[in-house]
Scaffold this motif. Sequence first.
Motif, mmCIF file in Angstrom:
data_model
loop_
_atom_site.group_PDB
_atom_site.id
_atom_site.type_symbol
_atom_site.label_atom_id
_atom_site.label_comp_id
_atom_site.label_asym_id
_atom_site.label_seq_id
_atom_site.Cartn_x
_atom_site.Cartn_y
_atom_site.Cartn_z
ATOM 1 N N ALA A 1 0.813 -1.209 0.000
ATOM 2 C CA ALA A 1 0.000 0.000 0.000
ATOM 3 C C ALA A 1 0.847 1.259 0.000
ATOM 4 N N ASP A 2 2.048 1.197 0.590
ATOM 5 C CA ASP A 2 2.875 2.405 0.688
ATOM 6 C C ASP A 2 4.277 2.209 0.141
ATOM 7 N N ARG A 3 4.455 1.185 -0.691
ATOM 8 C CA ARG A 3 5.748 0.990 -1.341
ATOM 9 C C ARG A 3 5.523 0.392 -2.720
ATOM 10 N N GLU A 4 6.453 0.658 -3.612
ATOM 11 C CA GLU A 4 6.290 0.187 -4.996
ATOM 12 C C GLU A 4 6.562 -1.294 -5.119
ATOM 13 N N PHE A 5 7.562 -1.768 -4.383
ATOM 14 C CA PHE A 5 7.937 -3.176 -4.464
ATOM 15 C C PHE A 5 7.891 -3.801 -3.069
ATOM 16 N N ILE A 6 8.146 -5.075 -3.009
ATOM 17 C CA ILE A 6 7.934 -5.821 -1.774
ATOM 18 C C ILE A 6 8.800 -5.315 -0.623
ATOM 19 N N TYR B 1 13.270 -2.736 -6.965
ATOM 20 C CA TYR B 1 12.987 -4.091 -7.439
ATOM 21 C C TYR B 1 14.141 -5.013 -7.039
ATOM 22 N N THR B 2 13.836 -6.100 -6.338
ATOM 23 C CA THR B 2 14.882 -6.974 -5.802
ATOM 24 C C THR B 2 14.507 -8.448 -5.972
ATOM 25 N N ILE B 3 15.395 -9.306 -5.466
ATOM 26 C CA ILE B 3 15.117 -10.736 -5.511
ATOM 27 C C ILE B 3 13.901 -11.102 -4.660
ATOM 28 N N ALA B 4 13.482 -10.233 -3.747
ATOM 29 C CA ALA B 4 12.244 -10.498 -3.014
ATOM 30 C C ALA B 4 11.064 -10.509 -3.976
ATOM 31 N N ASP B 5 11.006 -9.537 -4.874
ATOM 32 C CA ASP B 5 9.942 -9.509 -5.884
ATOM 33 C C ASP B 5 10.057 -10.689 -6.828
ATOM 34 N N ILE B 6 11.285 -10.997 -7.228
ATOM 35 C CA ILE B 6 11.508 -12.086 -8.177
ATOM 36 C C ILE B 6 11.097 -13.423 -7.574
ATOM 37 N N ALA B 7 11.257 -13.573 -6.255
ATOM 38 C CA ALA B 7 10.847 -14.814 -5.597
ATOM 39 C C ALA B 7 9.343 -14.894 -5.432
ATOM 40 N N ILE B 8 8.704 -13.790 -5.087
ATOM 41 C CA ILE B 8 7.286 -13.799 -4.736
ATOM 42 C C ILE B 8 6.387 -13.745 -5.957
ATOM 43 N N SER C 1 -9.773 -8.017 -5.395
ATOM 44 C CA SER C 1 -9.929 -7.152 -4.229
ATOM 45 C C SER C 1 -8.584 -6.738 -3.635
ATOM 46 N N TYR C 2 -7.517 -7.444 -4.007
ATOM 47 C CA TYR C 2 -6.179 -7.111 -3.497
ATOM 48 C C TYR C 2 -5.521 -6.163 -4.493
ATOM 49 N N THR C 3 -6.003 -4.934 -4.518
ATOM 50 C CA THR C 3 -5.661 -4.002 -5.592
ATOM 51 C C THR C 3 -4.179 -3.655 -5.632
ATOM 52 N N ASN C 4 -3.529 -3.576 -4.483
ATOM 53 C CA ASN C 4 -2.103 -3.242 -4.476
ATOM 54 C C ASN C 4 -1.268 -4.400 -5.010
ATOM 55 N N VAL C 5 -1.676 -5.622 -4.705
ATOM 56 C CA VAL C 5 -0.966 -6.786 -5.231
ATOM 57 C C VAL C 5 -1.151 -6.870 -6.744
ATOM 58 N N VAL C 6 -2.357 -6.582 -7.214
ATOM 59 C CA VAL C 6 -2.614 -6.615 -8.660
ATOM 60 C C VAL C 6 -1.771 -5.572 -9.375
ATOM 61 N N ARG C 7 -1.712 -4.355 -8.814
ATOM 62 C CA ARG C 7 -0.888 -3.298 -9.418
ATOM 63 C C ARG C 7 0.567 -3.730 -9.500
ATOM 64 N N TRP C 8 1.094 -4.281 -8.414
ATOM 65 C CA TRP C 8 2.482 -4.767 -8.371
ATOM 66 C C TRP C 8 2.697 -5.898 -9.369
ATOM 67 N N ALA C 9 1.761 -6.837 -9.409
ATOM 68 C CA ALA C 9 1.896 -7.985 -10.313
ATOM 69 C C ALA C 9 1.908 -7.544 -11.769
ATOM 70 N N GLN C 10 1.064 -6.606 -12.118
ATOM 71 C CA GLN C 10 1.000 -6.131 -13.499
ATOM 72 C C GLN C 10 2.274 -5.389 -13.890
ATOM 73 N N ALA C 11 2.812 -4.608 -12.968
ATOM 74 C CA ALA C 11 4.037 -3.856 -13.261
ATOM 75 C C ALA C 11 5.204 -4.804 -13.520
ATOM 76 N N ILE C 12 5.325 -5.851 -12.732
ATOM 77 C CA ILE C 12 6.413 -6.810 -12.933
ATOM 78 C C ILE C 12 6.173 -7.639 -14.187
ATOM 79 N N ASP C 13 4.936 -7.970 -14.442
ATOM 80 C CA ASP C 13 4.594 -8.752 -15.629
ATOM 81 C C ASP C 13 4.977 -8.024 -16.909
ATOM 82 N N ALA C 14 5.026 -6.703 -16.861
ATOM 83 C CA ALA C 14 5.356 -5.900 -18.047
ATOM 84 C C ALA C 14 6.848 -5.827 -18.321
#
Length: 277
Positions: free
Chosen positions: A193-198, A203-210, A233-246
């Motif tokens: 909710a208050d950060r761009e990445f995990i 962007y780090t290996i935390a994002d790459i793992a999750i 309903s998990y709008t922040n997770v969806v936003r993060w997932a879409q950004a990494i997917d791109a």
Amino acid sequence: MSEEYTPPKVWTWEPGNGGKFASTNRPIAGATHDKELPVGEHPFQLYSMGTPNGQKVTILFEELLAAGHAGAEYDAWMINIMEGDQFGSGFVEVNPNSKIPALMDRSGDTPVRLFESGAMLLHLAETFGAFLGTSGNRPEVLSWLFWQMGSAPYLGGGFGHFYAYAPYPMQYPIDRFTMETKRQLDLLDKVLADREFIAGNEYTIADIAIWPWYGNLVLGRAYDAAEFLDVASYTNVVRWAQAIDARPAVQRGRVVNRTEVPGAKGVPERHSAADFD
């Protein structure tokens, strides 16, 4: 089938009992047959399949190459876990746990084996000094890396198995692991909710793992369960997932060691960038 079950005093294995993966599950470790592993020309030899755990490593390799780390060139060989390739003698020598992925680092004088995807991510990030975050937030990166290693089995082996792969639906385990999966998604949603990445705004290996587990889940690519879990309903997770997917490197990494990928071309073996063309 009755939902009542009384465990015996001593459990005995009944081969074939266990749903979709019954043919590959067994209560003993070790090789079942002799089979050497192929070795390519690059410093890193990956033996894997494009499951979420496999995608973590190929995504990091592609990110490293995209960032200019030419020494991260790798050969990725398909290990078909549905056919028991993970029980070949050569694979077991690299990963005695007989799970994908398995990695041989041949960049030095003495080859080094690595098993467990989290260990591979950490080893590669440290080797190339990349995707580890700044020194100040590295504990946060590592905490989320190991969070994924401990949490994803509840999603995959728990929810995914009983919702999508078990021989028949069972309410208790589905309810139990759905509750835990949604708790994990809620946790990630609050964190993002208050950060761009995990682990912060980098962007780090935390994002790459999750991402291969939870990103693919909220993007509707896992277990046909997006509606059931109300992932939108998990709008922040969806936003993060879409950004990494791109990210182009993610788009390449997620198709390696896969024959079929919805909406994309699978790359069963990867030996150079040309394999994506």
